[in-house]
Enzyme design. Sequence first.
Site, short mmCIF file in Angstrom:
data_model
loop_
_atom_site.label_atom_id
_atom_site.label_comp_id
_atom_site.label_asym_id
_atom_site.label_seq_id
_atom_site.Cartn_x
_atom_site.Cartn_y
_atom_site.Cartn_z
N ASP A 53 -26.03 -61.05 38.28
CA ASP A 53 -25.69 -59.63 38.17
C ASP A 53 -24.17 -59.43 38.14
OD1 ASP A 53 -28.39 -59.44 38.58
OD2 ASP A 53 -28.26 -58.22 40.40
N HIS A 103 -27.60 -53.55 33.70
CA HIS A 103 -27.32 -53.35 35.14
C HIS A 103 -26.50 -52.06 35.34
CE1 HIS A 103 -27.33 -54.74 39.24
NE2 HIS A 103 -26.06 -55.04 39.30
N HIS A 107 -22.13 -49.40 37.63
CA HIS A 107 -22.61 -49.96 38.90
C HIS A 107 -22.63 -48.97 40.06
CE1 HIS A 107 -23.16 -53.12 42.05
NE2 HIS A 107 -23.76 -53.73 41.06
N HIS A 196 -24.72 -63.73 41.47
CA HIS A 196 -23.76 -62.79 40.88
C HIS A 196 -22.63 -63.51 40.17
CE1 HIS A 196 -25.96 -60.53 43.86
NE2 HIS A 196 -25.58 -59.41 43.26
ZN LIG Z 1 -24.95 -55.42 41.04
#
Ligand SMILES: [Zn+2]
Length: 239
Positions: A53, A103, A107, A196
């Site tokens: 991510d 995503h 954010h 991530h």
């Molecule tokens: Zn995230």
Amino acid sequence: MMKMDSGLLGVAAGAAAAVGFMGYAVRGRSSTVFGESYYHADRTRPALALTFDDGPSETTPRLLEALEKYRVKATFFMCGENVRRCPDVARAVAARGHELGNHTDSHPRLDFKSPQFIYREMARAQETIQEITGAKPRWFRAPYGVRWFGVGQAQQLLGLSGVMWTVIGRDWRWPAARVSERVLNSAASGAIICLHDGRGVRPAPDIGATIEAVEYTVPRLQERGFQFLTLTQILCPKN
Ligand SMILES: [Zn+2]
């Protein structure tokens, strides 16, 4: 008096249950209250999905090298802002055969936001990713795993399905050894692993713990007989 107390207790218990339910609905990895969502794949097939991510980031190319070394294809949940900041990196991820997911654009936490705000965040990321990389995401992961009213409808309008995770590595905070231990201990057939390759939409000059954890865990999991697949491969085996 007694009666009133128990009545108040009942109200308090009801409120606590409602809060508990909302907490699960919003953040529970298996919750589908706010739209279609997956958090694991077929538990009988020795396959895993690595997902990353918050990218692409300045350091994603180093992660791509590590994945290449072990011939692993993964899924990258990108933020639109990051794709516009690092367009060449986003294109490199797609060119290496990895799958791209949505995503959101910037954010944000989606709870308490309007359906319009949520749709715009998801649509803008979808447009950016498509325009810059040519890939059309089919999977959506909400920032912080927080879903809200409007996510399900936006997913439907944009042709997306929600994906949470079976295991989350906490690699933004933990050292590589601890991340690796958690991944190795909880990896099981059909697991979707969340790591991530960025930090929200801030530039991320150092994702060393993530890369180190990938280099340590991937060969060990391959030795255990696990195959690494993209989300489409692991969730839709006929595609
Ligand atoms: Zn995230």
